[in-house]
Design an enzyme around this catalytic site. Structure first.
Site, PDB file in Angstrom:
ATOM      1  N   CYS A   1      50.066  34.296  40.355  1.00  0.00           N
ATOM      2  CA  CYS A   1      48.914  35.155  40.046  1.00  0.00           C
ATOM      3  C   CYS A   1      48.589  35.183  38.564  1.00  0.00           C
ATOM      4  CB  CYS A   1      49.182  36.576  40.543  1.00  0.00           C
ATOM      5  SG  CYS A   1      49.471  36.684  42.315  1.00  0.00           S
TER       6      CYS A   1
ATOM      7  N   HIS B   1      41.019  39.699  44.442  1.00  0.00           N
ATOM      8  CA  HIS B   1      42.155  39.004  43.839  1.00  0.00           C
ATOM      9  C   HIS B   1      42.226  37.535  44.267  1.00  0.00           C
ATOM     10  CE1 HIS B   1      45.927  38.173  42.043  1.00  0.00           C
ATOM     11  NE2 HIS B   1      46.718  38.504  43.046  1.00  0.00           N
TER      12      HIS B   1
END
Length: 385
Positions: free
Chosen positions: A83, A329
């Site tokens: 991420c 996201h």
């Protein structure tokens, strides 16, 4: 004037969301990049190098994007760091610009997830927990249970993170979700991993974000003034350490070290930060990571959220963009999207979600899990108007 200072001179995003198959990673990345180039009053031939962060983009994703942008032949660097991929790309690019290796650089974070992932994201299959079927939500559910036990926090306090971030995203045209949710809706949502429900979890998303950065030579090339463009003071990077069995799941040593890296690199401290873009992949994550950074007293994060201290107009606004919970996201794009939000805020261009008087801001990205450690990577970006 510091000739090695790095400035954000143009940013661009596509709205995060769920797109059909024909909307490819390349299409989203090119759209975001063209917006950033236009903001910077630059053309593709002005750019010295391209850095792209992505997790699922496949081989030479950056070169595929560069070819469509008119940057074929220029240096292209692809970075994958879970991420933190987009944020890591920005870190490496800003170091190259500060060193004078390049004067004007384009950084892109991009991800197409919805045609590859359904349901919860598993940890890497080499991780023992993942091999036994554990999903990310389960780890954070255990974090929430332990936090409630250790600090007397309530389920409603944790849920208030989702209420706050959705309220912020109403004012963000790039957010996947642009509607408010009530505390009751969060508490009554379908359970994913007790005590966390659907609205405690960030969604699966597609999206791209881009930022053009420059040193003084790059600014001069474009005819821009340093004072008009926010400065990247530094971006720290740390990775997880082996669990020693002594620390609680919520002590967030990786966040403490990530913050320390940022403070040492920039000379900025927790008391200097005006607002934060936080990697709130789950509601509880925002709380324990803010505490790990030393931005909120340990054990107080739930109460701070409930009392409005981390909302717009509060002591320390967190996720004015809506955060991962409601902005979305798309994993490789998240870190660059955070940098875009910092840039808009520090320019005073964030509209109804503007943090009044914002001068110094921090963005935090945490990537992945590795068996036996407290995480794969953490980046902490500090920017200043």
């Amino acid at each position: 004037m510091n000739a090695n200072a790095v400035h954000a001179v143009g940013v661009g995003m596509v709205r995060f969301g769920k797109y059909p198959a024909e909307v490819t990673l390349e299409k989203m990345a090119v759209e975001a990049a063209r917006t950033a180039l236009s903001e910077a009053e630059s053309l593709p031939h002005d750019i010295d190098a391209l850095y792209l962060g992505t997790v699922l983009g496949g081989s030479v994703a950056g070169q595929r994007v560069a070819a469509q942008l008119g940057l074929a032949g220029q240096p292209v660097t692809n970075l994958e760091n879970a991420c933190s991929s987009g944020a890591t790309a920005l870190r490496v690019a800003s170091m190259a610009v500060a060193a004078g290796q390049h004067d004007l650089v384009l950084v892109i974070g991009a991800e197409k997830m919805t045609d590859r992932i359904k349901g919860g994201i598993l940890a890497d299959r080499t991780d023992l927990d993942a091999a036994m079927g554990m999903v990310m939500a389960a780890n954070h559910a255990m974090s929430a249970r332990r936090y409630m036990h250790d600090h007397g926090a309530t389920r409603a306090q944790i849920a208030s993170i989702a209420v706050k971030n959705h309220a912020h995203s109403v004012h963000n045209p790039y957010a996947q979700y642009q509607h408010a949710v009530s505390l009751g809706q969060v508490l009554e949502a379908r359970t994913i991993a007790d005590p966390l429900g659907l609205l405690d979890c960030s969604p699966i998303s597609d999206g791209a974000a881009a930022i053009v950065i420059a040193n003084q030579a790059g600014l001069t090339r474009l005819g821009l003034r340093a004072g008009d463009n926010p400065k990247i003071l530094g971006c720290g990077l740390v990775s997880g350490t082996v669990h020693d069995g002594e620390r609680s799941i919520n002590e967030e040593d990786i966040s403490r070290r990530g913050g320390q890296a940022a403070w040492e690199l920039t000379g900025i401290g927790p008391d200097d930060i005006d607002f934060v873009e936080m990697h709130d992949c789950f509601t509880i994550a925002e709380i324990v990571r803010m505490e790990g950074l030393g931005l909120i007293p340990r054990g107080e994060g739930g109460r701070w959220a409930e009392q409005g201290h981390t909302a717009l107009g509060g002591k320390l606004p967190v996720n004015p963009s809506g955060g991962l919970l409601s902005r979305g996201h798309p994993v490789g794009a998240t870190g660059v999207a955070q940098a875009c939000e910092l840039t808009w805020q520090l320019r005073g261009q964030a509209g109804a979600r503007q943090v009044e008087g914002a001068r110094t801001a921090l963005a935090y990205c945490k990537g992945g899990t590795v068996a036996g450690t407290d995480g794969a990577s953490v980046t902490t970006l500090v920017m200043q108007a």
